[in-house]
Design a protein around this motif. Structure first.
Motif, PDB file in Angstrom:
ATOM      1  N   THR A   1     -11.764  -5.043   7.835  1.00 51.73           N
ATOM      2  CA  THR A   1     -10.764  -3.604   7.103  1.00 51.73           C
ATOM      3  C   THR A   1     -11.147  -2.331   6.547  1.00 51.73           C
ATOM      4  OG1 THR A   1     -10.243  -4.996   5.639  1.00 51.73           O
ATOM      5  CG2 THR A   1      -9.049  -6.563   7.098  1.00 51.73           C
ATOM      6  N   TYR A   2     -10.179  -1.590   6.985  1.00 57.88           N
ATOM      7  CA  TYR A   2     -10.244  -0.083   5.965  1.00 57.88           C
ATOM      8  C   TYR A   2      -9.395   0.893   6.326  1.00 57.88           C
ATOM      9  CZ  TYR A   2      -9.519   1.542  10.878  1.00 57.88           C
ATOM     10  OH  TYR A   2      -9.409   2.609  12.410  1.00 57.88           O
ATOM     11  N   ASP A   3      -9.169   1.497   5.161  1.00 60.94           N
ATOM     12  CA  ASP A   3      -8.228   2.419   5.170  1.00 60.94           C
ATOM     13  C   ASP A   3      -8.412   3.113   6.611  1.00 60.94           C
ATOM     14  OD1 ASP A   3      -6.615   4.762   4.118  1.00 60.94           O
ATOM     15  OD2 ASP A   3      -7.840   5.480   2.578  1.00 60.94           O
ATOM     16  N   PRO A   4      -7.233   3.372   7.037  1.00 62.69           N
ATOM     17  CA  PRO A   4      -6.662   3.300   8.249  1.00 62.69           C
ATOM     18  C   PRO A   4      -6.292   4.877   7.994  1.00 62.69           C
ATOM     19  CG  PRO A   4      -4.891   2.682   6.790  1.00 62.69           C
ATOM     20  CD  PRO A   4      -5.670   2.417   6.461  1.00 62.69           C
ATOM     21  N   MET A   5      -5.750   5.762   6.569  1.00 66.04           N
ATOM     22  CA  MET A   5      -6.286   7.372   6.668  1.00 66.04           C
ATOM     23  C   MET A   5      -7.678   8.236   7.111  1.00 66.04           C
ATOM     24  SD  MET A   5      -2.787   7.781   4.394  1.00 66.04           S
ATOM     25  CE  MET A   5      -2.263   9.412   4.703  1.00 66.04           C
ATOM     26  N   GLU A   6      -8.706   7.264   6.819  1.00 65.09           N
ATOM     27  CA  GLU A   6      -9.853   8.081   7.469  1.00 65.09           C
ATOM     28  C   GLU A   6     -10.535   8.369   8.718  1.00 65.09           C
ATOM     29  OE1 GLU A   6     -12.209   9.290   4.605  1.00 65.09           O
ATOM     30  OE2 GLU A   6     -11.277   7.941   2.382  1.00 65.09           O
TER      31      GLU A   6
ATOM     32  N   MET B   1      -2.158  -3.929   7.150  1.00 68.23           N
ATOM     33  CA  MET B   1      -1.513  -4.752   5.869  1.00 68.23           C
ATOM     34  C   MET B   1      -1.462  -3.711   4.773  1.00 68.23           C
ATOM     35  SD  MET B   1      -5.312  -6.587   6.616  1.00 68.23           S
ATOM     36  CE  MET B   1      -5.124  -7.699   5.180  1.00 68.23           C
ATOM     37  N   GLU B   2      -0.437  -3.842   4.440  1.00 72.38           N
ATOM     38  CA  GLU B   2       0.399  -2.955   3.341  1.00 72.38           C
ATOM     39  C   GLU B   2      -0.136  -3.223   2.015  1.00 72.38           C
ATOM     40  OE1 GLU B   2       4.930  -2.037   1.051  1.00 72.38           O
ATOM     41  OE2 GLU B   2       4.216  -2.299   3.550  1.00 72.38           O
ATOM     42  N   ASP B   3      -0.597  -2.579   1.042  1.00 66.99           N
ATOM     43  CA  ASP B   3      -1.465  -2.543  -0.642  1.00 66.99           C
ATOM     44  C   ASP B   3      -1.835  -3.742  -0.370  1.00 66.99           C
ATOM     45  OD1 ASP B   3      -1.254  -1.795  -2.577  1.00 66.99           O
ATOM     46  OD2 ASP B   3       1.218  -2.443  -3.549  1.00 66.99           O
ATOM     47  N   CYS B   4      -3.173  -3.619   0.278  1.00 70.55           N
ATOM     48  CA  CYS B   4      -4.317  -4.672   0.626  1.00 70.55           C
ATOM     49  C   CYS B   4      -4.972  -4.998  -0.797  1.00 70.55           C
ATOM     50  CB  CYS B   4      -5.004  -4.660   1.610  1.00 70.55           C
ATOM     51  SG  CYS B   4      -5.943  -6.062   1.839  1.00 70.55           S
ATOM     52  N   PHE B   5      -5.266  -4.184  -1.205  1.00 66.41           N
ATOM     53  CA  PHE B   5      -5.934  -4.146  -2.344  1.00 66.41           C
ATOM     54  C   PHE B   5      -5.639  -4.046  -4.029  1.00 66.41           C
ATOM     55  CE2 PHE B   5      -9.284  -4.014   1.181  1.00 66.41           C
ATOM     56  CZ  PHE B   5      -9.868  -5.735   0.893  1.00 66.41           C
ATOM     57  N   HIS B   6      -5.841  -4.973  -4.245  1.00 69.87           N
ATOM     58  CA  HIS B   6      -5.144  -4.186  -6.212  1.00 69.87           C
ATOM     59  C   HIS B   6      -6.498  -4.453  -7.198  1.00 69.87           C
ATOM     60  CE1 HIS B   6      -0.888  -4.811  -4.769  1.00 69.87           C
ATOM     61  NE2 HIS B   6      -1.251  -5.476  -4.245  1.00 69.87           N
ATOM     62  N   VAL B   7      -7.182  -3.066  -6.961  1.00 76.70           N
ATOM     63  CA  VAL B   7      -8.518  -3.064  -7.714  1.00 76.70           C
ATOM     64  C   VAL B   7      -8.366  -1.242  -8.508  1.00 76.70           C
ATOM     65  CG1 VAL B   7      -9.966  -4.974  -6.948  1.00 76.70           C
ATOM     66  CG2 VAL B   7      -9.997  -2.364  -5.727  1.00 76.70           C
ATOM     67  N   SER B   8      -9.038  -0.740  -9.456  1.00 79.33           N
ATOM     68  CA  SER B   8      -9.587   0.216 -10.029  1.00 79.33           C
ATOM     69  C   SER B   8     -10.653   0.748  -8.864  1.00 79.33           C
ATOM     70  CB  SER B   8      -9.528   0.067 -11.234  1.00 79.33           C
ATOM     71  OG  SER B   8     -10.036   1.918 -11.886  1.00 79.33           O
ATOM     72  N   CYS B   9     -10.506   2.275  -8.123  1.00 76.06           N
ATOM     73  CA  CYS B   9     -11.122   3.417  -7.569  1.00 76.06           C
ATOM     74  C   CYS B   9     -10.608   4.253  -7.518  1.00 76.06           C
ATOM     75  CB  CYS B   9     -10.743   2.395  -6.151  1.00 76.06           C
ATOM     76  SG  CYS B   9     -12.138   2.866  -4.683  1.00 76.06           S
ATOM     77  N   ALA B  10     -11.233   4.751  -7.754  1.00 80.00           N
ATOM     78  CA  ALA B  10     -11.637   6.491  -7.957  1.00 80.00           C
ATOM     79  C   ALA B  10     -11.350   7.088  -6.787  1.00 80.00           C
ATOM     80  CB  ALA B  10     -12.405   6.644  -9.240  1.00 80.00           C
ATOM     81  N   MET B  11     -11.975   6.909  -5.584  1.00 77.87           N
ATOM     82  CA  MET B  11     -11.550   7.117  -4.096  1.00 77.87           C
ATOM     83  C   MET B  11     -10.270   7.231  -4.400  1.00 77.87           C
ATOM     84  SD  MET B  11     -13.307   5.653  -0.470  1.00 77.87           S
ATOM     85  CE  MET B  11     -15.325   6.892  -0.914  1.00 77.87           C
TER      86      MET B  11
ATOM     87  N   PRO C   1      -2.119   3.794  -3.265  1.00 77.69           N
ATOM     88  CA  PRO C   1      -1.717   2.077  -2.457  1.00 77.69           C
ATOM     89  C   PRO C   1      -3.159   2.114  -1.109  1.00 77.69           C
ATOM     90  CG  PRO C   1       0.306   3.118  -2.067  1.00 77.69           C
ATOM     91  CD  PRO C   1      -0.680   4.308  -2.556  1.00 77.69           C
ATOM     92  N   MET C   2      -3.448   1.484  -1.588  1.00 74.45           N
ATOM     93  CA  MET C   2      -5.172   0.297  -0.860  1.00 74.45           C
ATOM     94  C   MET C   2      -4.778  -0.345   0.710  1.00 74.45           C
ATOM     95  SD  MET C   2      -7.954   0.207  -3.846  1.00 74.45           S
ATOM     96  CE  MET C   2      -8.626  -0.543  -2.774  1.00 74.45           C
ATOM     97  N   ASP C   3      -3.904   0.400   1.302  1.00 76.33           N
ATOM     98  CA  ASP C   3      -2.930  -0.090   2.218  1.00 76.33           C
ATOM     99  C   ASP C   3      -3.795  -0.661   3.542  1.00 76.33           C
ATOM    100  OD1 ASP C   3      -1.043   0.061   1.775  1.00 76.33           O
ATOM    101  OD2 ASP C   3       0.356   1.117   3.351  1.00 76.33           O
ATOM    102  N   ARG C   4      -4.586  -1.574   4.373  1.00 79.18           N
ATOM    103  CA  ARG C   4      -5.254  -2.101   5.632  1.00 79.18           C
ATOM    104  C   ARG C   4      -5.435  -1.611   6.425  1.00 79.18           C
ATOM    105  NH1 ARG C   4      -7.849   1.074   2.029  1.00 79.18           N
ATOM    106  NH2 ARG C   4      -9.905   0.452   0.647  1.00 79.18           N
TER     107      ARG C   4
END
Length: 259
Positions: free
Chosen positions: A114-119, A138-148, A153-156
């Motif tokens: 799984t990866y960020d499809p916008m990268e 996969m919409e809003d797949c992960f829920h963590v604090s991530c500076a990147m 939302p962390m879609d994958r």
């Protein structure tokens, strides 16, 4: 400068692997893998995973974590990352290639990621270089604090690939040729063609720095198109095109009807 790929096992190496995750993705303690989990994945008597590090002059500059799954013959690529200063030096290729050969030796023939499809960089790596196929958004797949991700939302995108095919790089047509050959999908125009193009930002990192609001709009549009084609119409992301034009980098997925 040579790159050494080796299996991680010592407490010092596992601690360095956690520190590397924080440096690459800006993860906090909650988001990074714990030393206990890493120890479980590196045990020799019960093989639950594979953890490799890439070293240059004894400095760990990249890492890959691969986990066993409950599907026979399938492994899940949990993390693959390289420090910014060492990108574009084939470190990721070496990590993935070494892991792939070790998995093949264990009878594993397929991988899921799984990866960020916008990268753009990741899309090129997993689809163009590794021969992957995007099968699920996969919409809003992960829920963590991530500076990147800076609050996005962390879609994958879920990708599967044959390990044997991933060891053989393939050539694709250019982005300009793809634009002529296939229609471009948008939130207001989603044709029922055999294949369509989906555009993503050419440089997501720069876009987020200078215009986060626009980056969020891009994500919402991309989410709508991917969800419609992959999740509802059962298309597959089969190729990725990216090249520099007079307007900057242009990047596109090719979404095709599944065979």
């Amino acid at each position: 400068m040579g790159v050494e790929i080796r299996v991680l096992s010592t407490p010092e190496e596992l601690d360095a692997c956690v520190a590397l995750q924080k440096a690459i993705w800006g993860l906090d303690d909650q988001g990074a893998t714990s030393p206990i989990s890493l120890k479980v994945w590196t045990m020799q008597d019960v093989q639950t995973g594979l953890v490799l590090g890439a070293f240059m002059e004894n400095q760990m500059v990249g890492m890959i974590i691969i986990l066993a799954t409950m599907e026979p013959g399938l492994a899940y690529g949990h993390m693959l990352g390289v420090l910014d200063a060492f990108r574009d030096q084939r470190v990721g290729d070496l990590l993935h290639g070494t892991a792939a050969r070790q998995l093949l030796a264990r009878g594993i023939r397929e991988m899921a990621w799984t990866y960020d499809p916008m990268e753009s960089r990741n899309a090129y790596f997993y689809l163009s270089l590794q021969g992957g196929r995007g099968i699920r958004y996969m919409e809003d797949c992960f829920h963590v604090s991530c500076a990147m991700h800076a609050g996005m939302p962390m879609d994958r995108l879920l990708v599967r690939s044959s390990i044997k095919e991933s060891l053989q790089h393939k050539d694709d047509i250019t982005a300009a040729e793809a634009m002529i050959r296939y229609p471009l999908a948008s939130p207001t125009h989603m044709p029922h063609a055999d294949a369509v193009l989906l555009e993503i930002p050419g440089d997501l990192k720069t876009l987020k720095i200078h215009d986060m609001e626009r980056a969020l709009r891009w994500q919402q549009d991309i989410r709508l198109i991917f969800t419609e084609y992959l999740n509802r119409r059962s298309y597959i992301a089969t190729s990725f095109f990216s090249e520099i034009t007079g307007l900057g980098r242009k990047s596109y997925y090719l979404l095709s009807r599944s065979a």
